[in-house]
Design an enzyme around this catalytic site. Structure first.
Site, PDB file in Angstrom:
ATOM      1  N   ILE A 162      11.996  42.301 -36.794  1.00 21.51           N
ATOM      2  CA  ILE A 162      12.413  42.517 -35.404  1.00 21.51           C
ATOM      3  C   ILE A 162      12.957  41.261 -34.751  1.00 21.51           C
ATOM      4  CG2 ILE A 162      10.848  44.446 -35.011  1.00 21.51           C
ATOM      5  CD1 ILE A 162       8.917  42.480 -33.670  1.00 21.51           C
ATOM      6  N   GLY A 163      12.897  40.133 -35.436  1.00 21.91           N
ATOM      7  CA  GLY A 163      13.406  38.920 -34.813  1.00 21.91           C
ATOM      8  C   GLY A 163      13.363  37.736 -35.749  1.00 21.91           C
ATOM      9  N   GLY A 182      13.128  33.351 -35.297  1.00 23.28           N
ATOM     10  CA  GLY A 182      13.057  32.165 -34.455  1.00 23.28           C
ATOM     11  C   GLY A 182      13.439  30.923 -35.209  1.00 23.28           C
ATOM     12  N   SER A 237      11.594  28.695 -36.484  1.00 26.37           N
ATOM     13  CA  SER A 237      10.736  28.317 -37.605  1.00 26.37           C
ATOM     14  C   SER A 237      10.360  29.484 -38.505  1.00 26.37           C
ATOM     15  CB  SER A 237       9.457  27.667 -37.072  1.00 26.37           C
ATOM     16  OG  SER A 237       8.780  28.545 -36.197  1.00 26.37           O
ATOM     17  N   LYS A 275       4.512  36.605 -37.581  1.00 27.69           N
ATOM     18  CA  LYS A 275       5.532  35.565 -37.747  1.00 27.69           C
ATOM     19  C   LYS A 275       5.313  34.889 -39.092  1.00 27.69           C
ATOM     20  CE  LYS A 275       5.748  31.742 -35.151  1.00 27.69           C
ATOM     21  NZ  LYS A 275       6.119  30.883 -34.016  1.00 27.69           N
ATOM     22  N   ASP A 285       8.356  24.362 -24.359  1.00 25.79           N
ATOM     23  CA  ASP A 285       9.499  25.220 -24.706  1.00 25.79           C
ATOM     24  C   ASP A 285       9.409  26.540 -23.953  1.00 25.79           C
ATOM     25  OD1 ASP A 285      11.890  25.771 -25.930  1.00 25.79           O
ATOM     26  OD2 ASP A 285      11.003  26.519 -27.775  1.00 25.79           O
TER      27      ASP A 285
END
Length: 1009
Positions: free
Chosen positions: A700-701, A703, A705, A723, A824
């Site tokens: 779904i994504g 990033g 890292s 993740k 961040d």
């Protein structure tokens, strides 16, 4: 024989000796009692570490040596306990210190109502309870503190009316009630305080007098009237001229209209006038008899006409601040001859003519800011004659001639910004090496010069674009060690890019497009770890594009168009997400990386005949479909292919057999290969997680890292987010560091607005973080969908999200020990559950503050372009204010609908918003049209202004997150109605405790990295 006579002391002497001994014993007893009271006070406040040295001693007067205690004749007279993190309440026995005259408890965590227990402190003259959490009304019998000379209750939550009894405190010299929530009218009884010198009614939330009360006529001894941001409306009354003792007048940041009374400038004792940020109009009074004036700040109004000639007669004038008005005409020459003048800020008006030549020649001038006018002629030659000049800001004028040679011998300079003029000649050689120079911005002029090899080490920003610089970029550029921004577009540089340029680790923006650069782009650019924007377009660069560009961790914009680059596009570039991205008009060949095969990059590869793509999403031919791809294959290739197919078929059969054989055996080994660390009870196993990661449809994504997957854990539609961080030899150490940082941080946090880490799973080759699943994804995706389609994230949901994020950050900054700095904060790291409740995620960059209040530094700037606080980019030093800045950007995204990098390649959304706001524009015009409704207009304006204050250039001028949250929550209860001045409605931002001064410098408004 003589007899010895016995010595007999006189009776009066014996009595005197007895009295002395008795007095000494009584004094020791008194000292011991006071020490015991202080020890008990420490215990009552639960022994805060800030006063841990308050311990008993055999020396009865030992407590008088404690830094928080002031004694006179061994009796406690003053308590200084500001900013000690003390909470609870104030006990009654504090007044057992019978000679106590001063109590300072500001900036602590006291709660409850006004402490009436202090009425027993009969000698109390000074009371400071500011910046705490007191609530309720000020007692009607406040006059019981009859000896008070100074009462400071600012920055609390006091409400109700200001009691009439306040006017009975006849000894008051200073009364500060700003930043509270009073309602009702201004109490005229305050006019009875005949000794009052300072009156502070700043930032009062609900106090709405129509104008200054007539009772002020009685304040003949008033030295300071400070009603800043009390939302005063109407005009300044002429009676102001009756206040003959007035020394300081501060009516700034209100909604005052009309003209400035002539009588105001006739007050002989008046020293400082602050009327900035109102709606005052008309001319400045031309006759000025207030000869003692030292500061005049009338900035950010609607004043017209000329600057009065009489200002040149003010022999004590230090500061003349008139920016953001509509003043016209010439600047009176006499102002340049004022010997005391240090601060001149006249930018953003319609001033014309030449600058007075005497500026700086007779005074220690420090700030000279005349930008955005219609000035002509030369800059004054003697600006730095006094050796104190820090800033010359004169951009957007019609200035001509060469720069003053005196600027070449001015080591006090910090900023020179003279963009967009018609200045000519060379740059004074000494200016390049000025010891403290941080920003040199001379773009859009007619300078003809070469870059010197030696430049000051303090230089952070160099802008020289659109001039006539020529020659080479010097090899000594590697000595420009602190340079962050280098913009040299559209000049005549004719050289190869020196390898030494790659040795600048702090560089965030490099624009040297539209020159005559040639040769190869150096391949060892991996040291550009902070670089965010690289533009080398419209040159004559050749060779291959270095693979190292794909490993620059912060690169967001890349333009190499209109050069002579050849070869294939390095696949490593697909690791990055560029905005903008342009490789057009080169000699590139082969297939583009798959990551760029979408419409967002449809114009990024034009005029490269040798390029192709596997899809039709970009303006390129499909790979293999071109006419020149019809190659005549050798005949024996068919025979070879047949053999290969046969071998593969046999191999597949063998592998299928072996797979069935070992499947059961390997399944038992899976768990032993992974280490599970759970932070709560789990309803899934390692096998469930691992099996789901094999299916790419669960992804779904992605990033910086790693990849993110959606994994179903049970048959009841329960999901988690996983993740995955895969080891890579190039980034192995850095990824391991981020993984450990995120696990360490999230495992300690328990808060409704921070994403919950359920467990971590690690092996030799991969790291998995398992979070609670957030059904509605990231805030960035919703805002992006809203920008691109009709999908709407309405204002109530956005406001709810803002409060949620503020609550999470407030907990991190003020509720964790040590505090946590996220570093961040951005819309893509704000996740939304099914009810659009916001939770902060991605703590890979989180930093613990080792000692609260002592900012730490890091070796490399982390974060995302558009969200990074300017001081963080320059110094790499961190504190909680960098999160406040980033959150301010999120508020601007929520209210305007624009992206954080909105604007152009030189400005971010925060910089655009600051310029928009300071330009006096209607805030309504900045709001997102898709959700801008009358019923939400006031609240949206409030949040927009809060975003402006959170993104102030100076960290000290930003609020802390606790204050930000307080104002957001307060804004939630403000009426949401529209009127003709909706965008100028009173804003909760005025409660900011961190704003020391409303004055603004143009250097605070120009864009900086």
């Amino acid at each position: 024989m003589s007899k010895t006579k016995a010595t007999v002391l006189p009776i009066p002497f014996v009595a005197l000796l007895f009295v002395v001994l008795l007095s000494h014993a009584s004094s020791q007893l008194h000292d011991a009692q006071e020490q015991a009271i202080l020890i008990e006070l420490n215990r009552y406040w639960q022994n805060p570490s800030s006063i841990s040295h308050w311990v008993p001693s055999s020396n009865s007067s030992y407590h008088c040596s404690w830094p928080e205690i002031t004694c006179i004749n061994n009796s406690v007279t003053e308590l200084h306990l500001a900013n000690k993190s003390i909470g609870v309440t104030i006990p009654s026995f504090i007044c057992d210190l019978r000679k106590l005259t001063s109590i300072d408890l500001n900036y602590n965590n006291f709660v409850g109502k006004f402490p009436k227990t202090l009425y027993n402190c009969s000698k109390l003259e000074y009371l400071d309870l500011s910046q705490n959490y007191f609530v309720g009304a000020i007692p009607d019998d406040i006059d019981s503190l009859g000896q008070l000379q100074n009462l400071n209750l600012m920055n609390n939550n006091f409400s109700g009316q200001i009691p009439e009894a306040t006017g009975q405190l006849q000894e008051l010299r200073s009364l500060q009630l700003c930043s509270n929530q009073f309602n009702g009218s201004f109490p005229p009884e305050i006019g009875n305080l005949s000794k009052l010198e300072f009156l502070g009614l700043a930032y009062l939330t609900n106090l709405l007098p129509s104008k200054l009360p007539s009772s002020f006529k009685q304040l003949k001894k008033l030295k300071t009237l400070w009603t800043r941001k009390a939302n005063l409306i109407g005009e300044i009354p002429d009676m102001i001229g009756d206040m003959t003792a007035l020394e300081v007048l501060d009516l700034s940041e209100n909604e005052l209209t009309g003209k400035i009374p002539n009588a105001l400038f006739s007050l002989k004792n008046l020293k400082r006038i602050y009327l900035f940020r109102n709606n005052l109009s008309g001319e400045i009074p031309q006759v000025i008899r207030a000869s003692n004036l030292s500061v005049i700040d009338l900035s950010t109004n609607k004043l017209t006409g000329r600057i009065p000639d009489d200002i040149g007669k003010l022999e004590n004038l230090l500061g003349l601040v008139l920016f953001f008005n509509q003043l016209s005409g010439e600047i009176p020459e006499s102002i340049g001859r004022i010997s005391t003048l240090t601060d001149v800020r006249l930018f953003s008006n319609n001033l014309s003519g030449t600058l007075p030549p005497d500026f700086g020649q007779y005074s220690m001038l420090e700030y000279f800011e005349v930008a955005s006018n219609r000035l002509t002629g030369r800059l004054p030659e003697h600006l730095c004659y006094g050796g104190k000049l820090k800033g010359v800001v004169a951009f957007d004028n019609n200035l001509t001639g060469e720069l003053p040679k005196s600027l070449g011998n001015c080591n006090s300079l910090i900023m020179v910004d003279i963009r967009n003029n018609s200045l000519t000649g060379n740059i004074p050689s000494g200016l390049w090496t000025s010891l403290n120079l941080s920003e040199l911005r001379i773009s859009d002029n007619l300078f003809t010069d070469e870059l010197p090899g030696k430049v000051t080490h303090s230089l952070v920003r160099l802008e020289i674009s659109n001039n006539r610089f020529f020659g080479k970029i010097p090899v000594e550029v590697n000595l420009w060690s602190n340079l962050s921004v280098f913009i040299a577009s559209n000049n005549f540089f004719n050289c190869a890019i020196p390898r030494e340029l790659t040795a600048l680790p702090s560089l965030t923006m490099l624009l040297i497009d539209q020159n005559q650069l040639h040769g190869f782009l150096p391949s060892d650019i991996i040291s550009w770890k902070s670089l965010q924007t690289l533009n080398l377009s419209r040159n004559k660069l050749s060779g291959q594009i270095p693979e190292a560009i794909g490993f620059l961790p912060n690169l967001k914009g890349l333009d190499l168009s209109e050069n002579q680059f050849s070869g294939q596009i390095p696949p490593q570039l697909g690791r990055l997400r560029f905005t903008p991205f342009n490789l057009s008009s080169n000699h590139l060949i082969g297939s583009i990386p798959r990551e760029f095969e979408n419409v967002a990059y449809s114009n990024s590869f034009l005029n490269n005949p040798g390029l192709c793509a596997t899809t039709a999403n970009v303006n390129l031919d499909i790979c293999g479909s071109r006419k020149n791809s019809s190659i005549s294959y050798p005949h024996n290739l068919i025979w070879i292919s047949s053999i290969v197919i046969a071998v593969l078929a046999l191999s597949f059969s063998f592998l299928l057999f072996m797979t069935k054989f070992y499947w059961k055996r390997n399944r038992a080994l899976v768990s032993s290969m992974w280490e599970l660390t759970a932070f709560q009870t789990l309803n899934f196993t390692v096998e469930i997680i691992l099996s789901a990661l094999k299916d790419q449809t669960n992804k779904i994504g992605e990033g910086g890292s790693g990849e993110v997957y959606r994994v179903r854990t049970t048959g009841n539609d329960d999901f988690v987010a996983v993740k995955r961080i895969c080891n890579n030899k190039r980034l192995e150490q850095e990824l391991e560091k981020e993984f450990r940082a995120e696990v360490m941080t999230l495992s300690r946090i328990r808060h409704l607005n921070i994403v919950k880490l359920m467990c971590c799973i690690s092996s030799e080759y991969s790291k998995l973080l398992v979070y609670e699943y957030m059904e509605n994804g990231s805030l960035y995706l919703w805002l992006d969908k809203h920008r691109a389609s009709a999908i709407t994230l309405d204002w109530p949901k956005r406001f709810q999200i803002a409060i949620g994020v503020a609550q999470g950050l407030c907990y991190m900054h003020h509720g964790c020990s040590p505090p946590i700095i996220h570093r961040d904060v951005k819309s893509s790291n704000i996740l939304l559950d099914s009810e659009f409740n916001a939770k902060i995620a991605d703590f890979g960059l989180a930093k613990m503050l080792i000692k609260q209040g002592e900012p730490t530094s890091i070796s490399v700037v982390a974060g995302s372009f558009g969200y990074i606080a300017p001081e963080y980019a320059r110094t790499k030093r961190i504190n909680e204010k960098i999160d406040v800045y980033s959150f301010g950007v999120v508020l601007l995204e929520l209210t305007t609908g624009r992206k954080a990098n909105y604007g152009d390649e030189y400005r971010s959304l925060a910089e655009w918003a600051q310029d928009f706001f300071q330009g006096g524009n209607s805030i309504v015009d900045a709001l997102d049209e898709g959700i801008r409704a009358a019923c939400h207009l006031n609240q949206m304006c409030n949040v927009f202004k809060l975003g402006i204050y959170c993104t102030r250039t100076l960290p000290s001028e930003r609020p802390c997150m606790r204050t930000v949250l307080q104002m957001l929550l307060h804004s939630a209860h403000l009426p949401n109605h529209q009127d003709k001045n909706a965008e100028e409605e009173y804003v909760t931002v005025h409660m900011l405790r961190n704003l020391k001064d409303g004055s603004t410098s143009v250097s605070d408004n120009v864009d900086s990295v």
